[in-house]
Structures are given as structure tokens and as C-alpha cells.
Design a protein around this motif. Structure first.
Motif, PDB file in Angstrom:
ATOM      1  N   ALA A 113      58.903  37.977 -17.664  1.00 11.64           N
ATOM      2  CA  ALA A 113      57.991  38.840 -18.422  1.00 11.64           C
ATOM      3  C   ALA A 113      56.711  38.071 -18.781  1.00 11.64           C
ATOM      4  O   ALA A 113      55.599  38.608 -18.658  1.00 11.64           O
ATOM      5  N   ALA A 114      56.875  36.823 -19.188  1.00  5.45           N
ATOM      6  CA  ALA A 114      55.690  36.026 -19.564  1.00  5.45           C
ATOM      7  C   ALA A 114      54.809  35.773 -18.339  1.00  5.45           C
ATOM      8  O   ALA A 114      53.572  35.880 -18.414  1.00  5.45           O
ATOM      9  N   ALA A 115      55.434  35.450 -17.219  1.00  4.31           N
ATOM     10  CA  ALA A 115      54.646  35.179 -15.999  1.00  4.31           C
ATOM     11  C   ALA A 115      53.882  36.436 -15.583  1.00  4.31           C
ATOM     12  O   ALA A 115      52.681  36.366 -15.262  1.00  4.31           O
ATOM     13  N   LEU A 116      54.567  37.581 -15.607  1.00  6.66           N
ATOM     14  CA  LEU A 116      53.904  38.833 -15.205  1.00  6.66           C
ATOM     15  C   LEU A 116      52.768  39.173 -16.173  1.00  6.66           C
ATOM     16  O   LEU A 116      51.676  39.579 -15.750  1.00  6.66           O
ATOM     17  N   SER A 117      53.014  39.016 -17.475  1.00  3.25           N
ATOM     18  CA  SER A 117      51.961  39.330 -18.463  1.00  3.25           C
ATOM     19  C   SER A 117      50.748  38.452 -18.242  1.00  3.25           C
ATOM     20  O   SER A 117      49.606  38.915 -18.332  1.00  3.25           O
ATOM     21  N   ALA A 118      51.005  37.181 -17.955  1.00  4.45           N
ATOM     22  CA  ALA A 118      49.892  36.242 -17.766  1.00  4.45           C
ATOM     23  C   ALA A 118      49.101  36.600 -16.505  1.00  4.45           C
ATOM     24  O   ALA A 118      47.860  36.533 -16.500  1.00  4.45           O
ATOM     25  N   VAL A 119      49.800  37.001 -15.442  1.00  2.00           N
ATOM     26  CA  VAL A 119      49.104  37.398 -14.206  1.00  2.00           C
ATOM     27  C   VAL A 119      48.291  38.661 -14.477  1.00  2.00           C
ATOM     28  O   VAL A 119      47.112  38.761 -14.079  1.00  2.00           O
ATOM     29  N   GLU A 120      48.885  39.606 -15.170  1.00  2.00           N
ATOM     30  CA  GLU A 120      48.185  40.867 -15.465  1.00  2.00           C
ATOM     31  C   GLU A 120      46.911  40.605 -16.278  1.00  2.00           C
ATOM     32  O   GLU A 120      45.826  41.099 -15.947  1.00  2.00           O
ATOM     33  N   LEU A 121      47.045  39.782 -17.302  1.00  2.00           N
ATOM     34  CA  LEU A 121      45.899  39.486 -18.159  1.00  2.00           C
ATOM     35  C   LEU A 121      44.818  38.724 -17.380  1.00  2.00           C
ATOM     36  O   LEU A 121      43.627  39.064 -17.447  1.00  2.00           O
ATOM     37  N   SER A 122      45.236  37.732 -16.616  1.00  2.00           N
ATOM     38  CA  SER A 122      44.248  36.903 -15.908  1.00  2.00           C
ATOM     39  C   SER A 122      43.529  37.702 -14.830  1.00  2.00           C
ATOM     40  O   SER A 122      42.314  37.568 -14.658  1.00  2.00           O
ATOM     41  N   LEU A 123      44.274  38.533 -14.095  1.00  2.00           N
ATOM     42  CA  LEU A 123      43.611  39.341 -13.057  1.00  2.00           C
ATOM     43  C   LEU A 123      42.593  40.283 -13.695  1.00  2.00           C
ATOM     44  O   LEU A 123      41.492  40.472 -13.177  1.00  2.00           O
ATOM     45  N   THR A 124      42.960  40.843 -14.840  1.00  2.00           N
ATOM     46  CA  THR A 124      42.025  41.734 -15.538  1.00  2.00           C
ATOM     47  C   THR A 124      40.776  40.948 -15.958  1.00  2.00           C
ATOM     48  O   THR A 124      39.639  41.388 -15.744  1.00  2.00           O
ATOM     49  N   GLU A 125      40.994  39.767 -16.511  1.00  2.00           N
ATOM     50  CA  GLU A 125      39.859  38.953 -16.958  1.00  2.00           C
ATOM     51  C   GLU A 125      38.969  38.532 -15.781  1.00  2.00           C
ATOM     52  O   GLU A 125      37.775  38.330 -15.949  1.00  2.00           O
ATOM     53  N   LEU A 126      39.586  38.422 -14.588  1.00  2.00           N
ATOM     54  CA  LEU A 126      38.794  38.042 -13.408  1.00  2.00           C
ATOM     55  C   LEU A 126      38.155  39.265 -12.734  1.00  2.00           C
ATOM     56  O   LEU A 126      37.517  39.150 -11.689  1.00  2.00           O
ATOM     57  N   GLY A 127      38.387  40.443 -13.305  1.00  2.00           N
ATOM     58  CA  GLY A 127      37.690  41.639 -12.813  1.00  2.00           C
ATOM     59  C   GLY A 127      38.441  42.404 -11.737  1.00  2.00           C
ATOM     60  O   GLY A 127      37.879  43.316 -11.115  1.00  2.00           O
ATOM     61  N   ALA A 128      39.714  42.093 -11.507  1.00  2.00           N
ATOM     62  CA  ALA A 128      40.473  42.838 -10.490  1.00  2.00           C
ATOM     63  C   ALA A 128      40.875  44.202 -11.049  1.00  2.00           C
ATOM     64  O   ALA A 128      41.094  44.349 -12.251  1.00  2.00           O
ATOM     65  N   SER A 129      40.981  45.145 -10.120  1.00  2.00           N
ATOM     66  CA  SER A 129      41.401  46.461 -10.588  1.00  2.00           C
ATOM     67  C   SER A 129      42.898  46.581 -10.324  1.00  2.00           C
ATOM     68  O   SER A 129      43.351  46.704  -9.187  1.00  2.00           O
ATOM     69  N   GLU A 172      46.919  47.938 -12.062  1.00  2.00           N
ATOM     70  CA  GLU A 172      47.586  48.855 -12.988  1.00  2.00           C
ATOM     71  C   GLU A 172      48.061  48.038 -14.198  1.00  2.00           C
ATOM     72  O   GLU A 172      48.797  47.062 -14.039  1.00  2.00           O
ATOM     73  N   ARG A 173      47.627  48.423 -15.394  1.00  2.00           N
ATOM     74  CA  ARG A 173      48.013  47.637 -16.575  1.00  2.00           C
ATOM     75  C   ARG A 173      49.105  48.326 -17.383  1.00  2.00           C
ATOM     76  O   ARG A 173      49.251  49.536 -17.360  1.00  2.00           O
ATOM     77  N   GLY A 174      49.894  47.500 -18.069  1.00  2.00           N
ATOM     78  CA  GLY A 174      50.839  48.031 -19.061  1.00  2.00           C
ATOM     79  C   GLY A 174      52.165  48.510 -18.498  1.00  2.00           C
ATOM     80  O   GLY A 174      52.949  49.125 -19.232  1.00  2.00           O
ATOM     81  N   VAL A 175      52.429  48.274 -17.226  1.00  2.00           N
ATOM     82  CA  VAL A 175      53.688  48.772 -16.642  1.00  2.00           C
ATOM     83  C   VAL A 175      54.587  47.662 -16.083  1.00  2.00           C
ATOM     84  O   VAL A 175      55.801  47.837 -15.963  1.00  2.00           O
ATOM     85  N   ALA A 176      53.998  46.520 -15.743  1.00  2.00           N
ATOM     86  CA  ALA A 176      54.749  45.485 -15.005  1.00  2.00           C
ATOM     87  C   ALA A 176      56.002  45.028 -15.762  1.00  2.00           C
ATOM     88  O   ALA A 176      57.099  44.962 -15.189  1.00  2.00           O
ATOM     89  N   VAL A 177      55.842  44.729 -17.031  1.00  2.00           N
ATOM     90  CA  VAL A 177      56.977  44.166 -17.779  1.00  2.00           C
ATOM     91  C   VAL A 177      58.093  45.215 -17.923  1.00  2.00           C
ATOM     92  O   VAL A 177      59.278  44.907 -17.765  1.00  2.00           O
ATOM     93  N   THR A 178      57.704  46.458 -18.169  1.00  2.00           N
ATOM     94  CA  THR A 178      58.730  47.511 -18.294  1.00  2.00           C
ATOM     95  C   THR A 178      59.501  47.661 -16.990  1.00  2.00           C
ATOM     96  O   THR A 178      60.734  47.714 -16.977  1.00  2.00           O
ATOM     97  N   ARG A 179      58.772  47.710 -15.870  1.00  2.00           N
ATOM     98  CA  ARG A 179      59.448  47.845 -14.562  1.00  2.00           C
ATOM     99  C   ARG A 179      60.360  46.635 -14.314  1.00  2.00           C
ATOM    100  O   ARG A 179      61.458  46.764 -13.783  1.00  2.00           O
TER     101      ARG A 179
END
Ligand code: PMP
Length: 378
Positions: A342-358, A360-367
Motif C-alpha cells: 500500500a505504501a509503495a503504491l501510494s508513493a508511486v501514485e503521488l510521485s507520478l501526479t507530482e511529475l504531471g502524469a495523467s 487514475e487516483r484514489g483507487v490503487a490501494v483499495t484494489r
């Protein structure tokens, strides 16, 4: 102040009990104190390798065990076969070339799964008496079917690099008739780097030529281990830690560990796919060791890894070789649980967003949790 997270496929996180064992006061390696630890660690290694044959223990990283296999099993000019489907298959080929062998490569694209029938016919056609292969190709996330590979190569000796798989996925050394299995301390065995192991089937000993390595001489090592008196000064602190780590693995039960690795792999894959990312490693339960992921268009994997480390204290692994710009890897070998994923996925999600990638947010950890919650039978 920064908290650091290690989610790589080796070195892997080390449990505090193992670190504490390694920090105990030094004892002499030829005294009774150490002998007890050595005896226990060697016996536990046989249980984890699932073999009645001796498991040789060296002070080295995993490559030392690979080097020892070539140095102890071959003479210059011998014809050998090497299955190459990633960076660690390439390493086998390099070591064999270094020792002056006639190397027959059985090549696959990185990410492909070696086909036992193809390997069997190539080995038969080449006349090679020894086949070097990789169980978990850490560079691609592919886990090969070494049971089928052994059945396919017949009487040729099969040497399996299980550096990133032993303790994570099933490997029945004796029941599957595997001739030599090699591993290292810093992956599923939950220890710091620095120990390498080689199990050598009893039936091989009479067939081995003289060792071409002085330090990694299998016969000298076996003889010394039989009386629990190491040939050279062993890595006392690491072996103390190894003994504790192997005890933890065995207390939990190896099958429970295999099941956990499958479920962690499912969770990692479900999470990255939910973000809209593409997998490089296989999308099935064989990929229980490491999840390799392609970065979205326009995002350089090296920049993503640097961002994760510099801004969030999170270390993931890069792609190897030509995959470096486009692939990153999340390890889940050894002392990992669902909260690490969960931590690894959250960090990837946050970093990709910060780097401007488009993405899907808010679903990875639940899945990921949903995938993890399904039990599996090993
Ligand atoms: N084989 C495999 C499959 C590995 O994953 C590794 C380490 N990443 C090695 C061999 C080499 O081990 P070491 O780096 O400990 O020498």
C-alpha cells in the motif's frame, strides 16, 4: 527528519530480531558459542532448501555462489548450456565465458518465460552436460518452471540460480531432482547482504573436477562444515542473523510464505493496473517476487525513482539494461506485508501526479487490498 522505505527486490527489509542478532557481541568462530549457531543455521538451510544434501555457506553475495558453481563443476573447454532471459541469465553466460567454457546460449527476449521443451531439445542437441538457469529472473519478474526444466534436460545437471526465489516461491530441491541450487541472504531470507549458499546433490560429488577456485572450493567447504569448523573466518554476525531469520521462516511455515508472496504479487498488480499503468512482468500468480511496471508516456523511470527517493524517502528498483528508462520494479520478496505494498503504491501514485502524469487516483490501494484479501492454496 525523514523516514526511509525500502521496497526493492534485494536488499530487502530485515526484521529487527535479525538485526539484533547480528549486533550481539563478537564470539570466536572456532569456539563452542559459534559452533552451535553454525550447526543450527546449516540444518535450517537444508530445511529451507528442502534437501538432505549439504548446503554450502559462503561469505559472498549471491554471485559468489554462481561463480563457485562454475568453478567447481567445469573444466576449461567444457560445453555447457545457459538459459538467458534477462540480466541474471546474462550473468551466467558471462561467468561461464570467464572460465573458458564452450557456452551454448538458449536465448529468450527479456520478459519471456523459458519453454521447458525448447530448452530440453536445445540441451539434447548441444550435448551439454550442465545447464545453468534462473528460477526468478529478478530483472523481468518472470519465475521459470524449474521442475519442468529439470524434467526436460534429463541426465544433464541443472544448476538453478534461486537468489531471489528461495523462500518466496516453491523449490523442492530433492523432490524435483534439482542438482544444484544457489541463493543469497538479502532477498527472501530476510538478512543483510553478504551470505551465499549452494546446495549440491549427493550424487554429484564423485563427478566433480578439481575446484578452479581456492576460496570457493566446494570439497574443502563441505569437509569443514561437516565438523562445524568453517574453512575460513566465517561472517559470524551475518550467520547469527541468518539463523534467526531461517527460524522465523520455518516457524511461519514455508507454504504460508509462498501464499503470502502470491497475494502480495496480486495486490501489487491490481494496484498498478488500477492507476492505469501497464505491467512488464507477467500478469499472473507466477510473478510473486517482483512487479515490473512500465512508466506512463512522457515519464522517465529514472526521474520517477529519483523523485520517490528525494521527495518521499521511498526506494524502488530501476529496470535493468535496456529497460532502465521505461520500467521500474516494486519488490515484495521476504519481510513484506500488504501495508508495504500500500505504501509503495501510494508513493508511486503521488510521485507520478507530482511529475504531471495523467493517472487514475484514489483507487490503487483499495484494489490492492481487495486482491490481497482473496486466499490462495499453494
Ligand atoms: N541472481 C538473481 C536472480 C538476483 O536477483 C541477484 C541479485 N539481484 C543475483 C543473482 C546476484 O546476486 P548478488 O547481487 O547478491 O551478487
Amino acid at each position: 527528519m525523514e523516514k526511509r522505505y525500502l521496497f526493492t527486490p534485494g536488499p530487502t527489509p530485515v526484521p529487527p530480531e535479525v538485526l539484533a542478532a547480528g549486533a550481539e557481541p563478537m564470539v570466536h568462530h572456532r569456539g563452542a558459542d559459534f559452533r552451535l549457531v553454525y550447526e543450527s543455521a546449516l540444518a535450517r538451510l537444508q530445511q529451507v532448501f528442502r534437501t538432505a544434501s549439504p548446503v554450502l555457506l559462503f561469505s559472498a553475495s549471491g554471485t559468489g555462489a554462481m561463480d563457485s558453481a562454475v568453478a567447481n563443476m567445469t573444466a576449461p573447454g567444457d560445453r555447457v548450456a545457459v538459459v538467458v532471459a534477462g540480466a541474471f541469465g546474462e550473468r551466467w553466460a558471462k561467468i561461464c565465458q570467464h572460465y573458458g567454457l564452450d557456452v551454448q546460449r538458449i536465448d529468450y527476449e527479456w520478459g519471456e518465460v523459458p519453454d521447458p521443451d525448447e530448452v530440453g531439445s536445445a540441451v539434447a542437441g548441444s550435448g551439454a552436460r550442465i545447464v545453468f538457469c534462473t528460477q526468478s529472473e529478478t530483472s523481468t519478474g518472470v519465475v521459470a518452471d524449474v521442475q519442468a526444466l529439470k524434467a526436460a534436460v534429463g541426465d544433464a545437471a541443472l544448476v538453478v540460480d534461486a537468489v531471489s526465489s528461495l523462500g518466496a516461491v516453491p523449490l523442492e530441491t530433492d523432490a524435483w531432482g534439482i542438482d544444484v541450487v544457489l541463493s543469497g541472504s538479502q532477498k527472501a531470507l530476510m538478512c543483510p547482504p553478504g551470505l551465499a549458499m549452494a546446495s549440491v546433490a549427493e550424487r554429484l560429488w564423485d563427478t566433480l573436477p578439481a575446484s578452479r577456485s581456492f576460496y570457493f572450493d566446494w570439497r574443502a567447504t563441505k569437509k569443514a562444515q561437516e565438523v562445524f569448523d568453517a574453512a575460513f573466518t566465517p561472517a559470524v554476525s551475518l550467520i547469527r542473523g541468518l539463523d534467526v531469520a531461517l527460524g522465523m521462516l520455518l516457524d511461519d511455515g514455508l507454504e504460508a510464505g509462498f501464499e503470502r508472496h502470491i497475494r502480495l504479487g496480486r495486490a501489487a498488480r491490481a494496484g498498478v493496473k488500477a492507476m492505469g499503468l501497464e505491467l512488464f512482468s507477467p500478469d499472473n500468480d507466477t510473478a510473486a517476487v517482483v512487479t515490473a511496471v512500465r512508466t506512463p508516456d512522457g515519464i522517465d523511470a529514472t526521474a520517477l525513482l529519483r523523485h520517490l527517493r528525494d521527495h518521499h524517502g521511498v526506494t524502488l528498483a530501476p529496470g535493468q539494461g535496456a529497460l532502465k528508462p521505461d520500467v521500474f520494479r516494486i519488490g515484495h520478496i521476504g519481510w513484506f506485508d500488504i501495508f508495504d505494498i500500500a505504501a509503495a503504491l501510494s508513493a508511486v501514485e503521488l510521485s507520478l501526479t507530482e511529475l504531471g502524469a495523467s493517472i487514475e487516483r484514489g483507487v490503487a490501494v483499495t484494489r490492492a487490498f481487495e486482491a490481497y484479501e482473496q486466499h490462495v492454496t499453494v
